[in-house]
Every structure is written in structure tokens, then in C-alpha cells.
Design a protein around this motif. Structure first.
Motif, PDB file in Angstrom:
ATOM      1  N   ALA A 138      -5.318  -2.700  -5.447  1.00  0.00           N
ATOM      2  CA  ALA A 138      -5.545  -2.113  -4.126  1.00  0.00           C
ATOM      3  C   ALA A 138      -6.626  -1.043  -4.188  1.00  0.00           C
ATOM      4  O   ALA A 138      -7.461  -0.931  -3.281  1.00  0.00           O
ATOM      5  CB  ALA A 138      -4.241  -1.535  -3.589  1.00  0.00           C
ATOM      6  N   ASP A 170     -14.950 -10.219  -2.349  1.00  0.00           N
ATOM      7  CA  ASP A 170     -13.869  -9.982  -1.385  1.00  0.00           C
ATOM      8  C   ASP A 170     -12.667 -10.787  -1.865  1.00  0.00           C
ATOM      9  O   ASP A 170     -12.652 -12.016  -1.785  1.00  0.00           O
ATOM     10  CB  ASP A 170     -14.306 -10.427   0.009  1.00  0.00           C
ATOM     11  N   LEU A 198      -8.519 -11.548  -1.942  1.00  0.00           N
ATOM     12  CA  LEU A 198      -7.298 -11.486  -1.143  1.00  0.00           C
ATOM     13  C   LEU A 198      -6.140 -12.015  -1.981  1.00  0.00           C
ATOM     14  O   LEU A 198      -6.279 -13.046  -2.654  1.00  0.00           O
ATOM     15  CB  LEU A 198      -7.481 -12.318   0.126  1.00  0.00           C
ATOM     16  N   PHE A 230      -1.322  -9.458   1.225  1.00  0.00           N
ATOM     17  CA  PHE A 230      -0.532  -9.994   2.324  1.00  0.00           C
ATOM     18  C   PHE A 230       0.788 -10.493   1.754  1.00  0.00           C
ATOM     19  O   PHE A 230       0.801 -11.254   0.784  1.00  0.00           O
ATOM     20  CB  PHE A 230      -1.281 -11.129   3.031  1.00  0.00           C
ATOM     21  N   GLY A 264     -10.014  -2.388  -3.864  1.00  0.00           N
ATOM     22  CA  GLY A 264     -10.350  -3.032  -2.601  1.00  0.00           C
ATOM     23  C   GLY A 264      -9.731  -4.383  -2.370  1.00  0.00           C
ATOM     24  O   GLY A 264     -10.062  -5.057  -1.382  1.00  0.00           O
ATOM     25  N   GLN A 306       1.970  -6.739   5.257  1.00  0.00           N
ATOM     26  CA  GLN A 306       1.197  -7.415   6.292  1.00  0.00           C
ATOM     27  C   GLN A 306       1.172  -8.903   5.998  1.00  0.00           C
ATOM     28  O   GLN A 306       0.902  -9.332   4.878  1.00  0.00           O
ATOM     29  CB  GLN A 306      -0.225  -6.857   6.323  1.00  0.00           C
ATOM     30  N   ALA A 309     -12.216 -15.111   2.619  1.00  0.00           N
ATOM     31  CA  ALA A 309     -12.302 -14.359   1.368  1.00  0.00           C
ATOM     32  C   ALA A 309     -13.207 -15.107   0.409  1.00  0.00           C
ATOM     33  O   ALA A 309     -13.403 -16.328   0.525  1.00  0.00           O
ATOM     34  CB  ALA A 309     -10.919 -14.171   0.753  1.00  0.00           C
ATOM     35  N   PRO A 326       0.805  -1.219   0.000  1.00  0.00           N
ATOM     36  CA  PRO A 326       0.000   0.000   0.000  1.00  0.00           C
ATOM     37  C   PRO A 326       0.836   1.267   0.000  1.00  0.00           C
ATOM     38  O   PRO A 326       0.397   2.307  -0.434  1.00  0.00           O
ATOM     39  CB  PRO A 326      -0.814  -0.112   1.293  1.00  0.00           C
ATOM     40  N   ARG A 360      -7.258  -7.014  -0.981  1.00  0.00           N
ATOM     41  CA  ARG A 360      -6.389  -7.048   0.195  1.00  0.00           C
ATOM     42  C   ARG A 360      -5.081  -7.775  -0.131  1.00  0.00           C
ATOM     43  O   ARG A 360      -5.102  -8.829  -0.780  1.00  0.00           O
ATOM     44  CB  ARG A 360      -7.087  -7.743   1.360  1.00  0.00           C
ATOM     45  N   THR A 389      -9.228 -16.157  -3.181  1.00  0.00           N
ATOM     46  CA  THR A 389      -7.854 -15.917  -2.738  1.00  0.00           C
ATOM     47  C   THR A 389      -6.905 -16.255  -3.874  1.00  0.00           C
ATOM     48  O   THR A 389      -6.983 -17.340  -4.457  1.00  0.00           O
ATOM     49  CB  THR A 389      -7.513 -16.765  -1.507  1.00  0.00           C
TER      50      THR A 389
END
Length: 449
Positions: free
Chosen positions: A204, A63, A65, A211, A207, A29, A37, A22, A209, A40
């Protein structure tokens, strides 16, 4: 002569983080605890990022990821040489023999479409990514290569495909190098790390996410995990687990170490070097006017192109099994590439080599990628094995996987859509035979060069 240290490619200058979200100074993270999710994506290279990008674009309610063992573009997607040309699978005459004229034609046109998709994507992302449209010349100056190119040219003609044949004069009008004949393709070059970073930032913004520093350790079905709901896949990482309805494993050559049932995707380490920005004379001699890159028709023989900032980027020469570090082998590969660079044209005989790097690609036994659901697991896809042609193919595979996972029409599958590559024995005596085969290809490349 003092050699530059081995490390990052010239796409990653110190004043730019090539991999986005980000924020440049924010530590990635990690996956910790239990996360959930809808989809993924494992792997933040071009294939994984393209999957997430096109999925989020098609269905903003998802959602999504993305988890990576390191960070975006840390693997092969950030360490390529930036050649964006049409090629998938075996050369066209062999493809005709293996798959028939109709399928071979569809495969070639799909690879052309993959190049066009990346060019359009750069424009849509609003960032140049070092993109330069131009030409790609596959040429030879050795008799076996000329015979092979002649067979390919005849196949293109018989399929009604526009791939011009150039004589030595036609080549000289583009590049001042002593090649005798070649096939000319419309293509482009770009900064692969910049494209990866732009895709990551676009994801990003939608939305998605992210890792990092989270290598995948294993996969469990809902039946094997207490409390898992029906249709849930459990992805296990060192710090936690992700429960997801659907998953895309864009892990390329890591398929073997993860035990994925996708056939054999060999991890091969390949090498590249780049010079300091060239003087005007050298740029003009080596493709500055036409944006023409050159690939020798012999496997592993050196190839080169100019970067958007005027550097000469050269790759090829040696591919080794990437099962363990091989410092001496890499040093020898870089040294030989530099020797070939010095002989390429008088104007680069003294130019400084500023970068040396290597990367791992995924190779399959038949030269075709693997993009499709794992056998028996329709909601878990694998993408990998682009055999050194991953820049355009990875983005196309991400778009394809996104469409299929979001209910796309199976009639529009890629011609090479499949779940498994051929199995190749790689242990015991077979490993020695494989290494001997790679050494034979290397010797042939040296003779061709």
C-alpha cells in the motif's frame, strides 16, 4: 476438559488486525464497475502480496491492483503453523531418481534460498513478524522412517549438501523427546499473518491498490470481450470487471473451481492447535534454547514448534478433501492432536489448549508447485500447489513471477517453473479412492506417532 472454539489461529489476537491496509477499521473496498490496471494480482496471500511487492519495487511506474475474495491473509497464508524450512517437491532421494542429481541439487538449494529470502524480507520490512531463526529436525522413532531418513542422508552426502544426521543423543540435546534419529536443517519460524500484514502495508505504501470481498468469477480474453484492447485480460468479479495487461492468479487450491488449465491442485484441509504460553520447564524441554522445531518423517504425523511468545503449536494428523464442511472430522483431528500433545512431555500434560484451527492447502500429484503462465496466455500467471510448504515457497514464487513479468531472464527460472501439474481424476469412483488413500496415510501417521 473444556475445548476452545474452532476459529482463528493464535497469530490473530483481538488487539491486532493481522492484515493491514488501509486501516484496521476501514471496510474493504470491493471491485465495482470497470477498473483498469497494468498488473492485477488475484489473491492477497503471501504469494500474491509478494508478487505485488516485488513488482512495485522493480518498477514503481506500474499501476498494480490486488483483489481478494476476502482480505489479506484470510486464507492459507494466515492459517499456517509458521514453519519456515527448506523443502520443495519429493524428498531428496526420490527427487534424484525422478529428476537427476543436478536438478535435485538445484531444487534443494533453491528451497534454502527461499528460506533466506523470507528472513531478509522481514528485516527489510522493518518488522520482526515473530521471526526466530533456528533449526528444523525431521526425525523418526519407527523403523520405516529411519530407513527413509537413511536414504535421504546418503543422497545429501552424494550431492555435497550439508544436512547433518543426528542420533538420539543429538536430538535429546535439543529436544526432550524420544526420537531415534533425524536430519537437521537450518530454518526459522514466524507469525505468517504478521508477515502477510507487513507485506500488505508495504504494498500500500508503494501505491498498490487493494480490493477485498471480491471473489474471482472468471477470466475472458480481449477477443471475447467487446471493446477490449489487444493484449487485455478481463477479470470478472461479482461487482465489476478489471481490464489488465498482465495478471497473476495466486489462488492456490481455488484453481479447480475456477477451471484454470493448470492440472490438478487438490484442496486439502489440514488442522492445528496451539497452547497457552508454556512455563519455563516446558519451553526448555521443547526447543526453547535452540529454536528447534520437529517434524515427524512420516507423512501427516504430528509436528510441533514454539511460537515467539512461548506457545506450543502442533499440526498434522489428518488431511481431508476440502470440498465441503466436515465439522465432525475437524473435531476428531483436533482431539487427536491434543492427545499427542499430552504425551509429548510431562511438562505439557495439563497445559491449556487455547486455539484450534484449520486451513486449506493445495496439493499436486507429484508434490511440486505450479508457478508459470497459463498455457497459451503468457501474460496470465498462476501460482499455487505448494503442498504444505508454502511459507517460504510463496514468497519465492512471488519474487520469481514479478521478475519474469517485468522482463527477467528466463535462464534464471526456478527449477520447478511450470504451467501445469499432473492431472488426477477426482470425480466418481476416483474420489472414493483418493479419500481411502488419505485415510491410509492418517492410519500410518497414527502408528508412527
Amino acid at each position: 476438559m473444556r475445548h476452545p472454539p474452532a476459529g482463528e489461529p493464535c497469530w490473530a489476537p483481538a488487539d491486532r488486525d493481522p492484515a493491514g491496509p488501509p486501516a484496521a477499521d476501514a471496510p474493504p473496498q470491493r471491485v465495482r464497475g470497470v477498473l483498469t490496471a497494468d498488473v492485477t494480482v488475484v489473491g492477497a496471500g503471501l504469494a500474491g502480496l509478494a508478487t505485488a511487492y516485488y513488482l512495485a519495487d522493480r518498477n514503481p511506474s506500474l499501476d498494480i491492483l490486488v483483489a481478494d475474495a476476502e482480505r489479506p491473509a484470510a486464507g492459507a497464508s494466515g492459517r499456517g503453523t509458521g514453519l519456515l524450512g527448506p523443502r520443495v517437491g519429493p524428498v531428496i532421494d526420490k527427487a534424484v531418481r525422478l529428476y537427476g542429481p543436478s536438478t535435485a541439487r538445484r531444487m534443494y538449494l533453491a528451497s534454502v534460498g527461499a528460506v533466506e529470502r523470507v528472513v531478509e524480507l522481514c528485516a527489510h520490512l522493518g518488522t520482526p513478524c515473530g521471526l526466530r531463526t533456528g533449526e528444523q529436525l525431521v526425525a523418526s522413532r519407527a523403523a520405516p522412517g529411519l530407513v527413509a531418513l537413511s536414504r535421504q542422508a546418503e543422497s545429501y552426502r552424494s550431492l555435497g549438501l550439508d544436512v547433518p544426521v543426528l542420533s538420539a543423543v543429538g536430538i535429546h540435546n535439543r529436544l526432550d523427546v524420544p526420537y531415534h534419529a533425524g536430519l537437521l536443517y537450518r530454518s526459522a519460524t514466524l507469525d505468517p499473518a504478521a508477515l502477510s500484514g507487513a507485506l500488505a502495508r508495504a504494498c500500500a505504501a508503494k501505491g498498490v491498490r487493494f480490493f477485498g470481498n471480491s471473489p474471482l468469477l472468471g477470466i475472458r480474453s480481449s477477443a471475447a470481450a467487446a471493446g477490449g484492447g489487444k493484449g487485455t485480460t478481463h477479470l470478472v468479479f461479482p461487482g465489476g470487471t478489471v481490464r489488465t495487461r498482465k495478471a497473476v492468479l495466486a489462488v492456490n487450491a481455488a484453481a479447480g473451481s475456477l477451471g484454470l488449465p493448470v492440472g490438478t491442485v487438490l484442496p486439502l484441509r489440514v488442522h492445528a492447535i496451539a497452547t497457552a504460553p508454556l512455563a519455563t520447564e516446558a519451553r526448555e524441554a521443547l526447543g526453547g534454547r535452540t529454536g528447534c522445531a520437529l517434524i515427524d518423517a512420516h507423512p501427516l504425523a504430528p509436528y510441533f514448534r514454539l511460537s515467539h511468545d512461548g506457545r506450543l503449536v502442533m499440526g498434522g494428523g489428518r488431511a481431508v478433501l476440502a470440498t465441503a464442511p466436515d465439522r465432525a472430522g475437524s473435531t476428531g483431528a483436533w482431539g487427536w492432536l491434543e492427545e499427542r500433545l499430552r504425551l509429548l512431555h510431562p511438562s505439557v500434560s495439563e497445559v491449556q489448549v487455547s486455539h484450534r484451527w484449520s486451513g486449506t492447502i493445495g496439493m499436486t500429484g507429484d508434490g511440486l508447485p505450479v508457478v508459470g503462465p497459463l498455457p497459451g496466455s503468457p501474460d496470465v500467471w498462476y501460482i499455487g500447489g505448494c503442498c504444505g510448504h508454502g511459507l517460504a515457497m510463496s514468497v519465492a514464487h512471488g519474487a520469481h513471477a514479478a521478475a519474469m513479468l517485468d522482463g527477467g531472464d528466463a535462464a534464471h527460472q526456478l527449477p520447478w517453473h511450470r504451467s501445469q501439474a499432473p492431472r488426477i481424476p477426482v470425480r466418481g469412483p476416483a474420489k472414493a479412492l483418493l479419500r481411502a488413500h488419505l485415510r491410509m496415510l492418517e492410519r500410518g501417521a497414527r502408528r508412527a506417532a
